[in-house]
Design a protein around this motif. Structure first.
Motif, PDB file in Angstrom:
ATOM      1  N   GLY A   1       9.998  -7.897 -59.943  1.00 10.80           N
ATOM      2  CA  GLY A   1       9.869  -6.837 -60.934  1.00 10.80           C
ATOM      3  C   GLY A   1       8.762  -7.033 -61.948  1.00 10.80           C
ATOM      4  N   HIS A   2       8.061  -8.140 -61.876  1.00 11.71           N
ATOM      5  CA  HIS A   2       6.943  -8.369 -62.784  1.00 11.71           C
ATOM      6  C   HIS A   2       5.702  -7.668 -62.257  1.00 11.71           C
ATOM      7  CE1 HIS A   2       9.187 -12.283 -63.899  1.00 11.71           C
ATOM      8  NE2 HIS A   2       9.605 -11.276 -64.645  1.00 11.71           N
ATOM      9  N   VAL A   3       4.690  -7.600 -63.096  1.00 11.29           N
ATOM     10  CA  VAL A   3       3.430  -6.973 -62.718  1.00 11.29           C
ATOM     11  C   VAL A   3       2.312  -7.976 -62.954  1.00 11.29           C
ATOM     12  CG1 VAL A   3       1.830  -5.078 -63.174  1.00 11.29           C
ATOM     13  CG2 VAL A   3       4.297  -4.695 -63.343  1.00 11.29           C
ATOM     14  N   LYS A   4       1.582  -8.281 -61.881  1.00  5.82           N
ATOM     15  CA  LYS A   4       0.412  -9.151 -61.996  1.00  5.82           C
ATOM     16  C   LYS A   4      -0.805  -8.267 -62.208  1.00  5.82           C
ATOM     17  CE  LYS A   4       0.852 -11.257 -58.037  1.00  5.82           C
ATOM     18  NZ  LYS A   4       0.665 -12.197 -56.929  1.00  5.82           N
ATOM     19  N   VAL A   5      -1.659  -8.675 -63.159  1.00  8.98           N
ATOM     20  CA  VAL A   5      -2.854  -7.905 -63.473  1.00  8.98           C
ATOM     21  C   VAL A   5      -4.056  -8.835 -63.357  1.00  8.98           C
ATOM     22  CG1 VAL A   5      -4.009  -6.451 -65.170  1.00  8.98           C
ATOM     23  CG2 VAL A   5      -1.502  -6.550 -65.125  1.00  8.98           C
ATOM     24  N   LEU A   6      -5.077  -8.374 -62.639  1.00 10.98           N
ATOM     25  CA  LEU A   6      -6.301  -9.145 -62.496  1.00 10.98           C
ATOM     26  C   LEU A   6      -7.480  -8.289 -62.901  1.00 10.98           C
ATOM     27  CD1 LEU A   6      -7.615 -11.820 -61.481  1.00 10.98           C
ATOM     28  CD2 LEU A   6      -7.986 -10.624 -59.315  1.00 10.98           C
ATOM     29  N   ASN A   7      -8.346  -8.832 -63.734  1.00 10.49           N
ATOM     30  CA  ASN A   7      -9.596  -8.170 -64.075  1.00 10.49           C
ATOM     31  C   ASN A   7     -10.534  -8.386 -62.892  1.00 10.49           C
ATOM     32  OD1 ASN A   7     -12.150  -7.454 -65.018  1.00 10.49           O
ATOM     33  ND2 ASN A   7     -11.770  -8.241 -67.069  1.00 10.49           N
ATOM     34  N   LEU A   8     -10.809  -7.330 -62.141  1.00  8.79           N
ATOM     35  CA  LEU A   8     -11.623  -7.450 -60.933  1.00  8.79           C
ATOM     36  C   LEU A   8     -13.074  -7.800 -61.244  1.00  8.79           C
ATOM     37  CD1 LEU A   8     -10.189  -4.373 -59.010  1.00  8.79           C
ATOM     38  CD2 LEU A   8      -9.642  -6.798 -58.634  1.00  8.79           C
ATOM     39  N   ASN A   9     -13.520  -7.537 -62.465  1.00  9.34           N
ATOM     40  CA  ASN A   9     -14.890  -7.854 -62.870  1.00  9.34           C
ATOM     41  C   ASN A   9     -15.021  -9.264 -63.430  1.00  9.34           C
ATOM     42  OD1 ASN A   9     -15.955  -5.216 -62.251  1.00  9.34           O
ATOM     43  ND2 ASN A   9     -14.797  -4.505 -64.017  1.00  9.34           N
ATOM     44  N   ALA A  10     -13.902  -9.864 -63.797  1.00 12.65           N
ATOM     45  CA  ALA A  10     -13.880 -11.232 -64.330  1.00 12.65           C
ATOM     46  C   ALA A  10     -12.584 -11.876 -63.858  1.00 12.65           C
ATOM     47  CB  ALA A  10     -13.981 -11.224 -65.844  1.00 12.65           C
ATOM     48  N   PRO A  11     -12.529 -12.329 -62.601  1.00 10.85           N
ATOM     49  CA  PRO A  11     -11.261 -12.767 -62.008  1.00 10.85           C
ATOM     50  C   PRO A  11     -10.601 -13.964 -62.682  1.00 10.85           C
ATOM     51  CG  PRO A  11     -13.049 -12.795 -60.387  1.00 10.85           C
ATOM     52  CD  PRO A  11     -13.625 -12.330 -61.671  1.00 10.85           C
ATOM     53  N   GLU A  12     -11.267 -14.593 -63.618  1.00 14.95           N
ATOM     54  CA  GLU A  12     -10.609 -15.670 -64.368  1.00 14.95           C
ATOM     55  C   GLU A  12      -9.659 -15.104 -65.421  1.00 14.95           C
ATOM     56  OE1 GLU A  12     -14.368 -14.543 -66.353  1.00 14.95           O
ATOM     57  OE2 GLU A  12     -13.931 -15.166 -64.320  1.00 14.95           O
ATOM     58  N   SER A  13      -9.728 -13.783 -65.646  1.00 16.79           N
ATOM     59  CA  SER A  13      -8.838 -13.108 -66.593  1.00 16.79           C
ATOM     60  C   SER A  13      -7.671 -12.488 -65.837  1.00 16.79           C
ATOM     61  CB  SER A  13      -9.591 -12.007 -67.355  1.00 16.79           C
ATOM     62  OG  SER A  13     -10.535 -12.565 -68.226  1.00 16.79           O
ATOM     63  N   ALA A  14      -6.499 -13.055 -66.044  1.00 22.08           N
ATOM     64  CA  ALA A  14      -5.296 -12.573 -65.357  1.00 22.08           C
ATOM     65  C   ALA A  14      -4.142 -12.515 -66.346  1.00 22.08           C
ATOM     66  CB  ALA A  14      -4.959 -13.497 -64.199  1.00 22.08           C
ATOM     67  N   LEU A  15      -3.108 -11.761 -65.948  1.00 18.17           N
ATOM     68  CA  LEU A  15      -1.992 -11.515 -66.843  1.00 18.17           C
ATOM     69  C   LEU A  15      -0.763 -11.216 -65.991  1.00 18.17           C
ATOM     70  CD1 LEU A  15      -1.150 -10.688 -69.861  1.00 18.17           C
ATOM     71  CD2 LEU A  15      -1.878  -8.414 -69.234  1.00 18.17           C
ATOM     72  N   VAL A  16       0.402 -11.630 -66.464  1.00 17.86           N
ATOM     73  CA  VAL A  16       1.669 -11.248 -65.843  1.00 17.86           C
ATOM     74  C   VAL A  16       2.502 -10.571 -66.914  1.00 17.86           C
ATOM     75  CG1 VAL A  16       3.757 -12.025 -64.658  1.00 17.86           C
ATOM     76  CG2 VAL A  16       1.587 -13.198 -64.228  1.00 17.86           C
ATOM     77  N   LEU A  17       2.967  -9.356 -66.595  1.00 19.21           N
ATOM     78  CA  LEU A  17       3.775  -8.571 -67.516  1.00 19.21           C
ATOM     79  C   LEU A  17       5.180  -8.413 -66.957  1.00 19.21           C
ATOM     80  CD1 LEU A  17       1.260  -5.623 -68.090  1.00 19.21           C
ATOM     81  CD2 LEU A  17       1.719  -7.498 -69.665  1.00 19.21           C
ATOM     82  N   ASP A  18       6.157  -8.229 -67.855  1.00 21.06           N
ATOM     83  CA  ASP A  18       7.478  -7.835 -67.383  1.00 21.06           C
ATOM     84  C   ASP A  18       7.475  -6.309 -67.245  1.00 21.06           C
ATOM     85  OD1 ASP A  18       7.901  -6.727 -69.941  1.00 21.06           O
ATOM     86  OD2 ASP A  18       9.357  -8.239 -70.535  1.00 21.06           O
ATOM     87  N   HIS A  19       8.584  -5.749 -66.833  1.00 23.33           N
ATOM     88  CA  HIS A  19       8.672  -4.306 -66.577  1.00 23.33           C
ATOM     89  C   HIS A  19       8.335  -3.466 -67.811  1.00 23.33           C
ATOM     90  CE1 HIS A  19       9.990  -0.550 -64.827  1.00 23.33           C
ATOM     91  NE2 HIS A  19      10.761  -0.348 -65.885  1.00 23.33           N
ATOM     92  N   ASP A  20       8.619  -3.975 -68.997  1.00 19.98           N
ATOM     93  CA  ASP A  20       8.364  -3.242 -70.234  1.00 19.98           C
ATOM     94  C   ASP A  20       6.952  -3.430 -70.781  1.00 19.98           C
ATOM     95  OD1 ASP A  20      10.977  -2.189 -70.342  1.00 19.98           O
ATOM     96  OD2 ASP A  20      11.712  -4.074 -71.193  1.00 19.98           O
ATOM     97  N   GLY A  21       6.158  -4.290 -70.140  1.00 17.03           N
ATOM     98  CA  GLY A  21       4.794  -4.527 -70.590  1.00 17.03           C
ATOM     99  C   GLY A  21       4.643  -5.711 -71.515  1.00 17.03           C
ATOM    100  N   ASN A  22       5.676  -6.541 -71.627  1.00  8.99           N
ATOM    101  CA  ASN A  22       5.594  -7.750 -72.443  1.00  8.99           C
ATOM    102  C   ASN A  22       4.905  -8.854 -71.655  1.00  8.99           C
ATOM    103  OD1 ASN A  22       7.147  -6.660 -74.665  1.00  8.99           O
ATOM    104  ND2 ASN A  22       8.894  -6.798 -73.285  1.00  8.99           N
TER     105      ASN A  22
END
Length: 77
Positions: free
Chosen positions: A26-47
């Motif tokens: 249920g989490h969301v992985k986010v990757l900056n495709l222009n700078a792949p060293e920038s990544a983030l994992v969010l919970d369902h609410d965006g935290n």
């Protein structure tokens, strides 16, 4: 180095160069495709659960997620 093409191809949505991919837990992985060293994992609410982004980029990505999460959750194929 992550396989950018593969990540972009399997992403549930891409917003302004950020690939959003839902995980089985249920989490969301986010990757900056222009700078792949920038990544983030969010919970369902965006935290933030994990990140390698600076605070400003985190805020931008959270806003993209909150404004567009209905497209990630629905099947728009």
């Amino acid at each position: 180095m992550p396989d950018i093409a593969s990540i972009a191809g399997s992403a549930g949505m891409i917003v302004n160069g950020y690939a959003f991919t839902k995980t089985d837990d249920g989490h969301v992985k986010v990757l900056n495709l222009n700078a792949p060293e920038s990544a983030l994992v969010l919970d369902h609410d965006g935290n933030v659960l994990e990140t390698s982004m600076d605070d400003m980029e985190v805020g931008i990505v959270q806003e993209y997620y909150r404004n567009n999460k209905e497209f990630l959750e629905a099947d728009h194929a």
